[in-house]
Design a protein around this motif. Structure first.
Motif, PDB file in Angstrom:
ATOM      1  N   PHE A  61       0.823  -1.197   0.000  1.00 48.81           N
ATOM      2  CA  PHE A  61       0.000   0.000   0.000  1.00 48.81           C
ATOM      3  C   PHE A  61       0.867   1.261   0.000  1.00 48.81           C
ATOM      4  N   GLY A  62       2.034   1.216   0.620  1.00 46.55           N
ATOM      5  CA  GLY A  62       2.969   2.334   0.552  1.00 46.55           C
ATOM      6  C   GLY A  62       3.443   2.586  -0.866  1.00 46.55           C
ATOM      7  N   MET A  63       3.734   1.487  -1.581  1.00 48.76           N
ATOM      8  CA  MET A  63       4.144   1.639  -2.973  1.00 48.76           C
ATOM      9  C   MET A  63       3.006   2.215  -3.810  1.00 48.76           C
ATOM     10  N   ALA A  64       1.785   1.747  -3.573  1.00 49.14           N
ATOM     11  CA  ALA A  64       0.633   2.273  -4.317  1.00 49.14           C
ATOM     12  C   ALA A  64       0.453   3.764  -4.051  1.00 49.14           C
ATOM     13  N   ALA A  65       0.565   4.166  -2.788  1.00 48.33           N
ATOM     14  CA  ALA A  65       0.443   5.587  -2.457  1.00 48.33           C
ATOM     15  C   ALA A  65       1.566   6.384  -3.099  1.00 48.33           C
ATOM     16  N   GLY A  66       2.774   5.852  -3.092  1.00 47.46           N
ATOM     17  CA  GLY A  66       3.898   6.542  -3.719  1.00 47.46           C
ATOM     18  C   GLY A  66       3.735   6.678  -5.221  1.00 47.46           C
ATOM     19  N   LEU A  67       3.195   5.655  -5.860  1.00 47.78           N
ATOM     20  CA  LEU A  67       2.967   5.750  -7.305  1.00 47.78           C
ATOM     21  C   LEU A  67       1.872   6.766  -7.624  1.00 47.78           C
ATOM     22  N   LEU A  68       0.898   6.903  -6.736  1.00 48.42           N
ATOM     23  CA  LEU A  68      -0.099   7.960  -6.922  1.00 48.42           C
ATOM     24  C   LEU A  68       0.554   9.341  -6.782  1.00 48.42           C
ATOM     25  N   VAL A  69       1.472   9.484  -5.831  1.00 52.19           N
ATOM     26  CA  VAL A  69       2.195  10.754  -5.693  1.00 52.19           C
ATOM     27  C   VAL A  69       3.020  11.007  -6.952  1.00 52.19           C
ATOM     28  N   ASP A  70       3.674   9.957  -7.475  1.00 50.13           N
ATOM     29  CA  ASP A  70       4.459  10.106  -8.698  1.00 50.13           C
ATOM     30  C   ASP A  70       3.592  10.547  -9.869  1.00 50.13           C
ATOM     31  N   PHE A  77       9.068   9.025 -12.375  1.00 44.24           N
ATOM     32  CA  PHE A  77       8.057   8.045 -11.983  1.00 44.24           C
ATOM     33  C   PHE A  77       8.725   6.877 -11.259  1.00 44.24           C
ATOM     34  N   GLY A  78       8.218   6.568 -10.086  1.00 45.12           N
ATOM     35  CA  GLY A  78       8.740   5.483  -9.274  1.00 45.12           C
ATOM     36  C   GLY A  78       9.538   5.941  -8.074  1.00 45.12           C
ATOM     37  N   PHE A  79       9.917   7.227  -8.050  1.00 44.22           N
ATOM     38  CA  PHE A  79      10.725   7.721  -6.930  1.00 44.22           C
ATOM     39  C   PHE A  79       9.965   7.639  -5.610  1.00 44.22           C
ATOM     40  N   TYR A  80       8.789   8.250  -5.569  1.00 46.36           N
ATOM     41  CA  TYR A  80       8.008   8.219  -4.335  1.00 46.36           C
ATOM     42  C   TYR A  80       7.455   6.819  -4.057  1.00 46.36           C
ATOM     43  N   LEU A  82       9.124   4.050  -4.495  1.00 45.69           N
ATOM     44  CA  LEU A  82      10.210   3.375  -3.795  1.00 45.69           C
ATOM     45  C   LEU A  82      10.405   3.929  -2.383  1.00 45.69           C
ATOM     46  N   VAL A  83      10.348   5.247  -2.250  1.00 46.05           N
ATOM     47  CA  VAL A  83      10.531   5.861  -0.932  1.00 46.05           C
ATOM     48  C   VAL A  83       9.420   5.430   0.026  1.00 46.05           C
ATOM     49  N   ASN A  84       8.167   5.492  -0.422  1.00 43.96           N
ATOM     50  CA  ASN A  84       7.053   5.093   0.447  1.00 43.96           C
ATOM     51  C   ASN A  84       7.060   3.595   0.717  1.00 43.96           C
ATOM     52  N   LEU A  85       7.506   2.791  -0.245  1.00 40.08           N
ATOM     53  CA  LEU A  85       7.627   1.355  -0.026  1.00 40.08           C
ATOM     54  C   LEU A  85       8.567   1.074   1.143  1.00 40.08           C
ATOM     55  N   ILE A  86       9.727   1.711   1.133  1.00 49.87           N
ATOM     56  CA  ILE A  86      10.722   1.507   2.201  1.00 49.87           C
ATOM     57  C   ILE A  86      10.193   2.032   3.536  1.00 49.87           C
ATOM     58  N   ILE A  87       9.587   3.212   3.526  1.00 48.83           N
ATOM     59  CA  ILE A  87       9.073   3.804   4.758  1.00 48.83           C
ATOM     60  C   ILE A  87       7.979   2.932   5.367  1.00 48.83           C
ATOM     61  N   CYS A  88       7.034   2.503   4.571  1.00 45.68           N
ATOM     62  CA  CYS A  88       5.908   1.713   5.103  1.00 45.68           C
ATOM     63  C   CYS A  88       6.355   0.324   5.539  1.00 45.68           C
ATOM     64  N   TYR A  89       7.315  -0.260   4.849  1.00 45.89           N
ATOM     65  CA  TYR A  89       7.855  -1.545   5.286  1.00 45.89           C
ATOM     66  C   TYR A  89       8.506  -1.394   6.664  1.00 45.89           C
ATOM     67  N   GLY A  90       9.279  -0.332   6.836  1.00 48.33           N
ATOM     68  CA  GLY A  90       9.919  -0.088   8.127  1.00 48.33           C
ATOM     69  C   GLY A  90       8.921   0.191   9.231  1.00 48.33           C
ATOM     70  N   CYS A  91       7.893   0.980   8.945  1.00 53.23           N
ATOM     71  CA  CYS A  91       6.872   1.268   9.960  1.00 53.23           C
ATOM     72  C   CYS A  91       6.108   0.011  10.339  1.00 53.23           C
ATOM     73  N   GLY A  92       5.784  -0.820   9.351  1.00 49.99           N
ATOM     74  CA  GLY A  92       5.109  -2.079   9.644  1.00 49.99           C
ATOM     75  C   GLY A  92       5.947  -2.991  10.515  1.00 49.99           C
ATOM     76  N   LEU A  93       7.248  -3.067  10.216  1.00 51.75           N
ATOM     77  CA  LEU A  93       8.144  -3.882  11.044  1.00 51.75           C
ATOM     78  C   LEU A  93       8.255  -3.338  12.464  1.00 51.75           C
ATOM     79  N   LEU A  94       8.375  -2.031  12.592  1.00 49.63           N
ATOM     80  CA  LEU A  94       8.491  -1.431  13.922  1.00 49.63           C
ATOM     81  C   LEU A  94       7.277  -1.739  14.782  1.00 49.63           C
ATOM     82  N   VAL A  95       6.085  -1.631  14.202  1.00 48.58           N
ATOM     83  CA  VAL A  95       4.871  -1.878  14.981  1.00 48.58           C
ATOM     84  C   VAL A  95       4.696  -3.369  15.265  1.00 48.58           C
ATOM     85  N   MET A  96       5.138  -4.208  14.356  1.00 44.77           N
ATOM     86  CA  MET A  96       4.995  -5.647  14.574  1.00 44.77           C
ATOM     87  C   MET A  96       5.924  -6.162  15.670  1.00 44.77           C
ATOM     88  N   TYR A  97       7.152  -5.631  15.731  1.00 46.31           N
ATOM     89  CA  TYR A  97       8.159  -6.227  16.603  1.00 46.31           C
ATOM     90  C   TYR A  97       8.677  -5.339  17.726  1.00 46.31           C
TER      91      TYR A  97
END
Length: 167
Positions: A61-70, A77-80, A82-97
């Motif tokens: 969903f982070g990647m989808a939101a970033g592609l909408l921003v792009d 195209f693809g910059f945001y 990739l950035v949102n993909l990394i950010i949301c993956y990290g936030c998901g991991l932080l909340v999970m663990y």
């Protein structure tokens, strides 16, 4: 008759939410500007989804939101995406663990996400390298304005998660 599972219903609602937020964010003069800056609503919305869905689903969903921003920006195209993909993956991991999923955590992670995305934009896309201008005039107003919207996304996505689940 086709009956969707609770997970599929959640994903459809998240997709519609991202599309509505995209329309709100990129409609000219719809949102007031705060010290000349607009909020990064799609990034904050994607982080909120990642807090409830975890690392992998939040990443998509982070990647989808970033592609909408792009699609709505002048960035390559693809910059945001990739950035949102990394950010949301990290936030998901932080909340999970590591962190609990509550309003304070969501505000902190929403602020951090906007700061990281803004620094990535400044570092990779900005022609200006004046960091002392960027931080107080662009980064802080954008981060504060975006973070103020985080509780609305948090409570909306919490309601979606608690109402739509598989039996």
């Amino acid at each position: 008759m086709l009956r969707l599972s609770g997970t599929a219903q959640k994903y459809i609602v998240y997709g519609v939410e991202l599309f509505i937020v995209y329309i709100i964010q990129f409609t000219p003069s719809l949102l007031p500007r705060f010290f000349g800056e607009s909020p990064m609503l799609l990034t904050v919305c994607a982080v909120s989804i990642a807090l409830f869905e975890g690392d992998i689903t939040g990443m998509w969903f982070g990647m989808a939101a970033g592609l909408l921003v792009d699609a709505g920006s002048t960035a390559p195209f693809g910059f945001y995406g990739l950035v949102n993909l990394i950010i949301c993956y990290g936030c998901g991991l932080l909340v999970m663990y590591l962190m609990r999923n509550n309003i304070v955590t969501s505000v902190i992670l929403g602020f951090a996400a906007v700061v990281i995305a803004s620094f990535a934009q400044w570092f990779f896309l900005s022609g200006s390298r004046d960091l002392m201008y960027f931080i107080p005039n662009i980064l802080l107003p954008r981060a504060v304005y975006s973070t103020v919207t985080m509780p609305a996304f948090f409570y909306f996505n919490r309601a979606i998660t608690t109402r739509l689940y598989d039996d």
